[in-house]
Design a protein around this motif. Structure first.
Motif, PDB file in Angstrom:
ATOM      1  N   UNK A 100       0.820  -1.216   0.000  1.00  0.00           N
ATOM      2  CA  UNK A 100       0.000   0.000   0.000  1.00  0.00           C
ATOM      3  C   UNK A 100       0.852   1.264   0.000  1.00  0.00           C
ATOM      4  N   UNK A 101       2.001   1.214   0.672  1.00  0.00           N
ATOM      5  CA  UNK A 101       2.872   2.403   0.721  1.00  0.00           C
ATOM      6  C   UNK A 101       3.971   2.322  -0.351  1.00  0.00           C
ATOM      7  N   UNK A 102       3.872   1.287  -1.213  1.00  0.00           N
ATOM      8  CA  UNK A 102       4.845   1.088  -2.296  1.00  0.00           C
ATOM      9  C   UNK A 102       6.270   0.999  -1.751  1.00  0.00           C
ATOM     10  N   UNK A 103       6.432   0.244  -0.658  1.00  0.00           N
ATOM     11  CA  UNK A 103       7.736   0.095  -0.004  1.00  0.00           C
ATOM     12  C   UNK A 103       8.688  -0.693  -0.908  1.00  0.00           C
ATOM     13  N   UNK A 104       9.819  -0.102  -1.217  1.00  0.00           N
ATOM     14  CA  UNK A 104      10.812  -0.745  -2.065  1.00  0.00           C
ATOM     15  C   UNK A 104      11.990  -1.220  -1.218  1.00  0.00           C
ATOM     16  N   UNK A 105      12.450  -2.433  -1.519  1.00  0.00           N
ATOM     17  CA  UNK A 105      13.656  -2.951  -0.880  1.00  0.00           C
ATOM     18  C   UNK A 105      14.779  -2.881  -1.917  1.00  0.00           C
ATOM     19  N   UNK A 106      15.510  -1.761  -1.914  1.00  0.00           N
ATOM     20  CA  UNK A 106      16.581  -1.592  -2.904  1.00  0.00           C
ATOM     21  C   UNK A 106      17.710  -2.595  -2.693  1.00  0.00           C
ATOM     22  N   UNK A 107      17.964  -2.952  -1.419  1.00  0.00           N
ATOM     23  CA  UNK A 107      18.984  -3.957  -1.107  1.00  0.00           C
ATOM     24  C   UNK A 107      18.256  -5.196  -0.604  1.00  0.00           C
ATOM     25  N   UNK A 108      18.412  -6.297  -1.340  1.00  0.00           N
ATOM     26  CA  UNK A 108      17.676  -7.510  -0.983  1.00  0.00           C
ATOM     27  C   UNK A 108      18.669  -8.638  -0.711  1.00  0.00           C
ATOM     28  N   UNK A 109      18.578  -9.185   0.495  1.00  0.00           N
ATOM     29  CA  UNK A 109      19.485 -10.248   0.931  1.00  0.00           C
ATOM     30  C   UNK A 109      18.690 -11.509   1.237  1.00  0.00           C
ATOM     31  N   UNK A 110      19.100 -12.607   0.627  1.00  0.00           N
ATOM     32  CA  UNK A 110      18.490 -13.898   0.915  1.00  0.00           C
ATOM     33  C   UNK A 110      19.546 -14.919   1.301  1.00  0.00           C
ATOM     34  N   UNK A 111      19.373 -15.550   2.450  1.00  0.00           N
ATOM     35  CA  UNK A 111      20.199 -16.693   2.860  1.00  0.00           C
ATOM     36  C   UNK A 111      19.254 -17.880   2.930  1.00  0.00           C
ATOM     37  N   UNK A 112      19.282 -18.707   1.914  1.00  0.00           N
ATOM     38  CA  UNK A 112      18.277 -19.749   1.724  1.00  0.00           C
ATOM     39  C   UNK A 112      18.861 -21.144   1.934  1.00  0.00           C
ATOM     40  N   UNK A 113      17.965 -22.118   2.049  1.00  0.00           N
ATOM     41  CA  UNK A 113      18.393 -23.522   2.032  1.00  0.00           C
ATOM     42  C   UNK A 113      17.307 -24.354   1.359  1.00  0.00           C
ATOM     43  N   UNK A 114      17.699 -25.054   0.315  1.00  0.00           N
ATOM     44  CA  UNK A 114      16.780 -25.942  -0.387  1.00  0.00           C
ATOM     45  C   UNK A 114      17.085 -27.367   0.027  1.00  0.00           C
ATOM     46  N   UNK A 115      16.060 -28.085   0.532  1.00  0.00           N
ATOM     47  CA  UNK A 115      16.242 -29.424   1.079  1.00  0.00           C
ATOM     48  C   UNK A 115      15.763 -30.483   0.098  1.00  0.00           C
ATOM     49  N   UNK A 116      16.551 -31.552  -0.021  1.00  0.00           N
ATOM     50  CA  UNK A 116      16.281 -32.617  -0.989  1.00  0.00           C
ATOM     51  C   UNK A 116      16.415 -33.993  -0.347  1.00  0.00           C
ATOM     52  N   UNK A 117      15.721 -34.950  -0.946  1.00  0.00           N
ATOM     53  CA  UNK A 117      15.969 -36.366  -0.678  1.00  0.00           C
ATOM     54  C   UNK A 117      16.171 -37.083  -2.002  1.00  0.00           C
ATOM     55  N   UNK A 118      16.956 -38.142  -1.953  1.00  0.00           N
ATOM     56  CA  UNK A 118      17.203 -38.965  -3.132  1.00  0.00           C
ATOM     57  C   UNK A 118      16.218 -40.128  -3.100  1.00  0.00           C
ATOM     58  N   UNK A 119      15.275 -40.122  -4.035  1.00  0.00           N
ATOM     59  CA  UNK A 119      14.221 -41.130  -4.052  1.00  0.00           C
ATOM     60  C   UNK A 119      14.774 -42.455  -4.559  1.00  0.00           C
ATOM     61  N   UNK A 120      14.640 -43.497  -3.749  1.00  0.00           N
ATOM     62  CA  UNK A 120      15.194 -44.803  -4.080  1.00  0.00           C
ATOM     63  C   UNK A 120      14.508 -45.427  -5.292  1.00  0.00           C
ATOM     64  N   UNK A 121      13.209 -45.173  -5.430  1.00  0.00           N
ATOM     65  CA  UNK A 121      12.449 -45.826  -6.501  1.00  0.00           C
ATOM     66  C   UNK A 121      12.783 -45.244  -7.876  1.00  0.00           C
ATOM     67  N   UNK A 122      12.863 -43.934  -7.963  1.00  0.00           N
ATOM     68  CA  UNK A 122      13.085 -43.285  -9.267  1.00  0.00           C
ATOM     69  C   UNK A 122      14.532 -42.862  -9.481  1.00  0.00           C
ATOM     70  N   UNK A 123      15.366 -42.979  -8.422  1.00  0.00           N
ATOM     71  CA  UNK A 123      16.761 -42.516  -8.458  1.00  0.00           C
ATOM     72  C   UNK A 123      16.833 -41.029  -8.820  1.00  0.00           C
ATOM     73  N   UNK A 124      15.834 -40.284  -8.387  1.00  0.00           N
ATOM     74  CA  UNK A 124      15.765 -38.846  -8.671  1.00  0.00           C
ATOM     75  C   UNK A 124      16.007 -38.047  -7.397  1.00  0.00           C
TER      76      UNK A 124
END
Length: 490
Positions: free
Chosen positions: A131-155
């Motif tokens: 609503x106030x059109x707030x802009x984040x000129x500096x954007x910082x992301x510290x992310x983590x993407x979690x995975x498993x290795x599927x035994x059936x499909x080897x994916x």
């Protein structure tokens, strides 16, 4: 070949086959490795506060116990390791692109907002920023993407994408160092090479990203504020980043709870955030991701005040919302990624790692989940361990929601259940080594920093391996379900 006690003294000078079944390791050798690992852990800060000691969460050095860890690393295919690493910069960019589409976030979560109060409060803050059109000129992301290795499909299949309070950047890298140390001593006896454990530079890379965001803010007197939970037993994981920021970049950090920020914080007219008289350049959230972090209106006032400020938020409210389960499910729909990414090869790589994800208003999938609940996981819009629903609980919850006939189903998504490889493992808890059979989850950290139109950092930044006994559905380390681990490339 299994090592027997009479081989322990001479095996270092012999050609031994690789130990792939850790349960076959000779007990004398196992006891010696466990002892050395516990000594190393104490000397190198692989520690958490002991929950049985009252002041362990508030007074440094009081009631330390070793963090739960695997004694030896888990075998993992190098091809899938490389795949996961290549995905990190693509996911970093995707989070940033999606965060800028306020309408997509609001529309996608509109049904969830009606039945999930926590998500509703986050969306309200997001709406105020729009609503106030707030802009984040500096954007910082510290992310983590979690995975498993599927035994059936080897994916390699994604479990979830975390955009707030991605824990164990500190202790996860320490466990990697521990395993490299153990194999440097005992690797020849086991037929294992410490060089097959990938480097894990997450502390250096996360601290560098925080320091560069602080630098972009451009006030050398300002500080980085870490938002923490009141009783944080995992504080040493966080302190490892603070120490790196101080020693490598001469950046000061302070630690505050949401309630303290409300009490001590002030939003100056120009947007500057001041807490207890100190100007805040960067806000790094290690709390604020769960309803329990907001026991009163005081905490919500603090969250809004921080979002209104000119400080760099890690994450901003929009980055936070991108990490919700519902957005993950929306992004998995056909053609949705094309809305945010132009590179067809990148889109294809992301799609390849997506597990099946569905909304509960898909009646066909809901029917299948009732008939075969063991093939699905039911996920609410929550972070942290202990929230997901498995097995018969999936059927019972779906039938209950159908009977109620309300829109409460919008607070959940359904996900394909992944069946990873089960392996023999050695779990270190409370000073003892336990043999068990376990499954593992690989988390890949990513750091992203953009200042206006310039991307300063977009990197894969290390990893976290978590291993849990195969009979456990949940996977949180602090929640008591899993141990910290690293990987051995095969």
């Amino acid at each position: 070949m299994p090592l027997r006690s009479e081989h322990v003294e001479t095996a270092a000078t012999q050609e031994e086959s690789t130990i792939t079944d850790y349960h076959a390791i000779d007990k004398k050798l196992l006891d010696k490795m466990a002892y050395d690992a516990l000594v190393w852990s104490s000397l190198h800060g692989l520690v958490v506060g002991d929950k049985s000691i009252e002041r362990s969460a508030s007074i440094p050095g009081v009631g330390l116990v070793h963090a739960p860890f695997a004694l030896l690393p888990t075998f993992f295919p190098e091809s899938h390791w490389k795949q996961a690493c290549e995905l990190a910069p693509i996911f970093n960019e995707l989070v940033d692109r999606v965060s800028l589409d306020g309408k997509f976030l609001q529309d996608s979560l509109s049904r969830t907002k009606k039945v999930d109060e926590f998500t509703s409060r986050l969306l309200d803050i997001h709406s105020k920023m729009l609503a106030i059109n707030k802009k984040e000129d500096i954007r910082l992301g510290l992310h983590r993407s979690d995975y498993m290795l599927d035994e059936q499909t080897k994916s390699l299949l994604q479990i979830e994408l975390n955009t707030i309070s991605c824990s164990f950047a500190g202790l996860g890298s320490v466990v990697t160092d521990l395993h490299q140390n153990i194999l440097s001593q005992y690797g020849k006896l086991l037929g294992l090479d410490s060089k097959r454990i990938p480097a894990n530079p997450v502390v250096s890379q996360f601290s560098e990203a925080l320091a560069k965001a602080w630098s972009e803010y451009n006030n050398p007197r300002a500080v980085i504020m870490i938002v923490v939970q009141p009783e944080e037993r995992n504080m040493y994981d966080q302190h490892l980043l603070s120490v790196a920021l101080r020693e490598r970049y001469q950046v000061t950090t302070i630690r505050k709870t949401l309630a303290e920020i409300d009490q001590e914080g002030e939003l100056v007219q120009d947007g500057t955030l001041s807490v207890n008289g100190q100007e805040i350049a960067v806000i790094y959230f290690r709390a604020g991701y769960a309803p329990l972090d907001y026991p009163s209106e005081s905490e919500w006032k603090a969250r809004l005040m921080m979002e209104q400020s000119s400080a760099v938020k890690c994450p901003s409210i929009s980055y936070h919302l991108v990490g919700t389960k519902k957005i993950q499910q929306e992004l998995a729909k056909p053609n949705v990624l094309d809305r945010f990414l132009e590179n067809k090869e990148d889109i294809s790589k992301l799609r390849e790692c997506f597990a099946g994800l569905w909304s509960l208003d898909d009646s066909d999938i809901a029917t299948k989940a009732i008939e075969r609940p063991e093939l699905f996981v039911m996920k609410p819009q929550r972070e942290g361990g202990g929230n997901n629903i498995y097995g018969d609980g999936v059927r019972e919850t779906l039938l209950k929601l159908q009977k109620a006939g309300s829109e409460e189903d919008a607070s959940y998504i359904l996900m394909q259940r992944i069946f990873p490889t089960i392996s023999a493992t050695l779990l270190m808890r409370n000073g003892y080594c336990h043999k068990d059979h376990a499954i593992s989850e690989l988390g890949i950290y990513g750091a992203y920093l953009r200042s206006k139109d310039k991307v300063i950092i977009n990197d894969q930044s290390g990893y976290l391996m978590r291993t849990k006994i195969s009979s456990s559905d949940e996977g949180g380390v602090v929640a008591g379900f899993a141990v910290l681990d690293s990987i051995y490339l095969t």
